[in-house]
Design an enzyme around this catalytic site. Structure first.
Site, PDB file in Angstrom:
ATOM      1  N   HIS A   1       2.162   0.445  -5.188  1.00 51.27           N
ATOM      2  CA  HIS A   1       3.373   0.140  -4.432  1.00 51.27           C
ATOM      3  C   HIS A   1       2.626  -0.271  -2.767  1.00 51.27           C
ATOM      4  O   HIS A   1       3.227   0.044  -1.718  1.00 51.27           O
ATOM      5  CB  HIS A   1       4.454   1.089  -4.242  1.00 51.27           C
ATOM      6  CG  HIS A   1       5.120   1.186  -5.629  1.00 51.27           C
ATOM      7  ND1 HIS A   1       6.090   0.511  -6.046  1.00 51.27           N
ATOM      8  CD2 HIS A   1       5.096   2.481  -6.375  1.00 51.27           C
ATOM      9  CE1 HIS A   1       6.482   0.977  -7.088  1.00 51.27           C
ATOM     10  NE2 HIS A   1       5.877   2.069  -7.318  1.00 51.27           N
TER      11      HIS A   1
ATOM     12  N   ASN B   1      12.820   1.525  -9.076  1.00 47.86           N
ATOM     13  CA  ASN B   1      12.133   0.368  -9.384  1.00 47.86           C
ATOM     14  C   ASN B   1      13.447  -0.678  -9.664  1.00 47.86           C
ATOM     15  O   ASN B   1      14.459  -0.541  -9.718  1.00 47.86           O
ATOM     16  CB  ASN B   1      11.312   0.343 -10.644  1.00 47.86           C
ATOM     17  CG  ASN B   1       9.998   1.007 -10.398  1.00 47.86           C
ATOM     18  OD1 ASN B   1       9.500   1.200  -9.351  1.00 47.86           O
ATOM     19  ND2 ASN B   1       9.561   1.844 -11.350  1.00 47.86           N
TER      20      ASN B   1
END
Length: 687
Positions: free
Chosen positions: A73, A145
């Site tokens: 990320h 997510n």
């Protein structure tokens, strides 16, 4: 070679064991490891134990392998906003953030997973969706997510997943994508990832905008009310603009046109006052429901169909302010799954349990070192071998690309690295005590062995076009995989999902259909879940969408005004494109300023297009390759194409055939709200 081990000691997981002359897998301090695939738990479904030094060392080392950016990320975009609770759920939780009418400041960060901080916005990838609530009882971080399931069931497998999907260890490419050997080698040896593979190969990983994707907490959590009664819960973010994605060819061209497409889109929407909104929904259920399901609700590779437990909307998040300083806010924000408030609690999901340790460790020492064991006074006297690599002050020089397991690289003559030993350290199992839920075991519950049923559910829930996209995506990714045995294994696994899917992929990569790989637990057929489909859930609206309008010298100003009024009246935006930077000289002699120049404003930037040309303007643009390509791409990407009567020669040159999505100018507002999937067979070659 891979040996199948189905003894009860490892829960029936497909497992590689040491054999031949391979070295023994050890910890950093030289202790032989007997099981590197299952974390130590108090009972098959109990909590993960802090005593598990194999898990802690493996995760600890993994957390410190990259500096200074995040391990995963790394590329993110963030914004400030507010969450307002809109429903009374005091019967379920005493969390103050959910008191009806309460408004809570939030900071939300969206991100890709595999690429580095300098990668692009639009690869095929999962998107992180993390929200920090600044509540009156402390910070609550909902870290998730844009996909409700995940690749693995146990956190101990997370380093191997990320090692395999990141750039290959010996060559440092490819960046930000999964279409390469090591990921599919790992994935094909990890059947539990099959459900997530279908999501990843679907259009869910090609979002049109960060504003138009869902968010999920992924794990099963608990809500606890004032009386101490708990309920299981899954969290959902539902975008007010609805779901929308791009398609693969469009995504590739978007990347070429604008590496920062999603970041720019989010920033400009907020800057322009078009504040994106999401409804927060919950799926709430009790232990009786959980026990009655054919899957384990603690398994992060599974979802609960919305048809079984409807999503209840309890609040709305509005992002209304961009960050003042990217580094100070978006880059330095630290999300911790351990940040919960009274009324919200964890479950025994083994993937969640590992994250509770990992995130705190990562955030506290992003610039630290994990290689202290290589200092001579700390170094083991025997040969320590494992897959923990890199990090500050790494003194060894590992060779080859085997930095994950299971792997089958030895099949093609590469060093596959060390393996577990049956004589390695094993925790002694203790009799069940009054404070324990069961024996200390490295095992997964029986229902965790079904790796294919929900992958089948996902497949049968898609439209024909979405299935074609999935098959094409598998075909493209596997075309980038070198070793034939890996390609064969992936297709053999897909036969457990759907025969048509496996056959289409096998044909697409030019191989005979192999026998299906044995499934540890036979999959079952589930009723389709329409909620899983993007196409079935797209909103028939122009809100948040943009229509590109191509003009040139001689265009009719009244026609331009009519198109503009219709689009803006339906909630959309108009972007005028002209061959020249200054705009175009209209038929009445006035100048019309354009928003962008043709070569720098390709049609993949827009959700639909309109072509407003005079006969002379159309003849001139027939000689412009960029103009022909502009129309050709819009049609090929299944978008509405509206045109004035005089613009028809340009459409003919671009190969635009008449269908319900090719309309007159006065129909653009209604036509632009959708894609025209029936067109796809004519403009694309499907796997």
């Amino acid at each position: 070679m891979t040996e199948q081990n189905r003894n009860p000691g490892n829960g029936g997981e497909t497992h590689q064991q040491a054999g031949g002359d391979v070295p023994v897998l050890t910890t950093n301090h030289g202790v032989p490891v007997s099981d590197n695939q299952n974390s130590l738990k108090s009972g098959a479904r109990g909590p993960t134990l802090l005593e598990d030094f194999v898990l802690r060392e493996k995760i600890f080392h993994f957390d410190h392998e990259r500096i200074p950016e995040r391990i995963v990320h790394a590329r993110g975009s963030g914004a400030h906003g507010v969450f307002e609770a809109t429903d009374d759920i005091s019967d379920l939780t005493r969390a103050a953030v959910f008191t009806k009418g309460t408004k809570t400041e939030v900071f939300t960060r969206f991100s890709t997973v595999a690429g580095g901080a300098g990668s692009v916005d639009t690869p095929r990838d999962v998107r992180g969706f993390a929200v920090k609530f600044y509540t009156t009882e402390g910070n609550w971080d909902l870290v998730g997510n844009n996909i409700p399931v995940f690749f693995i069931q146990d956190a101990i497998k997370f380093p191997d997943l990320i090692h395999s999907v990141k750039m290959e260890a010996d060559r440092a490419y490819p960046q930000a994508g999964s279409a390469h050997d090591t990921f599919w080698d790992w994935a094909s040896l990890t059947p539990e990832s099959t459900h997530m593979q279908l999501w990843a190969m679907s259009d869910r990983t090609l979002p049109r905008s960060l504003r138009m994707m869902e968010g999920f907490g992924v794990h099963t959590f608990q809500l606890v009310n004032a009386e101490g009664k708990s309920s299981f819960v899954k969290f959902h973010w539902k975008p007010r603009l609805g779901l929308q994605s791009t398609i693969w060819d469009e995504t590739l061209k978007l990347q070429a046109a604008d590496n920062d497409y999603h970041r720019r889109d989010l920033w400009e929407a907020i800057d322009g006052g078009d504040f994106p909104e999401w409804d927060l929904g919950i799926q709430v259920f009790d232990k009786a429901f959980a026990d009655a399901q054919p899957y384990d609700v603690l398994d992060s590779t599974k979802l609960i169909p919305e048809e079984d437990v409807p999503v209840r909307i309890i609040g709305t998040m509005t992002l209304n302010r961009n960050a003042d300083n990217f580094f100070a806010e978006t880059e330095q924000v630290a999300f911790l799954p351990t940040n919960v408030v009274p009324g919200i609690d964890f479950s025994n999901d083994p993937l969640l349990q590992g994250r509770l340790f990992s995130y705190l460790d990562t955030q506290k020492s992003r610039l630290g070192t994990t290689n202290f064991h290589q200092i001579p006074i700390n170094a083991p006297r025997n040969d320590a071998q494992n897959f923990q690599r890199d990090g500050m002050m790494q003194t060894k020089v590992p060779k080859g690309r085997a930095n994950y397991e299971p792997n089958s690289l030895s099949v093609i003559g590469e060093d596959g690295g060390p393996r577990e030993s049956p004589n390695g350290f094993a925790t002694t199992t203790n009799p069940t005590g009054p404070d324990e839920q069961g024996e200390k075991l490295r095992i997964r519950a029986e229902l965790f062995g079904d790796h294919y049923s929900q992958a089948r559910l996902f497949w049968v829930s898609m439209t024909d076009n979405e299935r074609a996209h999935i098959a094409s995506a598998f075909t493209f990714e596997l075309s980038k995989v070198g070793p034939a045995h890996i390609r064969k294994r992936v297709v053999a696994n897909l036969r457990n999902v759907n025969e048509e899917l496996a056959a289409r992929v096998a044909d697409g990569i030019g191989m005979d259909l192999p026998p299906a790989n044995p499934a540890f637990r036979e999959p079952v057929d589930m009723a389709p879940s329409p909620a899983l489909s993007i196409q079935r859930n797209m909103k028939d609206t122009l809100a948040g969408r943009m229509v590109g309008v191509l003009i040139a010298d001689g265009s009719d100003g009244a026609e331009i005004d009519t198109v503009t009024s219709a689009i803006e009246g339906a909630g959309g935006k108009v972007f005028l494109v002209a061959p020249k930077v200054g705009g175009a000289k209209l038929a009445d002699g006035s100048m019309k300023e354009a928003h962008g120049q043709l070569a720098g404003s390709p049609s993949q930037l827009f959700d639909a297009v309109a072509v407003v040309l005079s006969a002379d303007g159309a003849r001139a643009l027939l000689k412009e390759g960029a103009a022909v390509q502009w129309v050709m791409d819009a049609f090929g990407h299944l978008k509405a194409v509206a045109a004035s009567a005089d613009a028809r020669p340009l459409l003919d040159r671009a190969g635009v055939e008449k269908d319900e999505g090719v309309v007159a100018l006065d129909q653009i507002a209604s036509a632009a709200t959708k894609r025209y999937w029936a067109r796809e067979d004519g403009v694309r070659t499907l796997a």
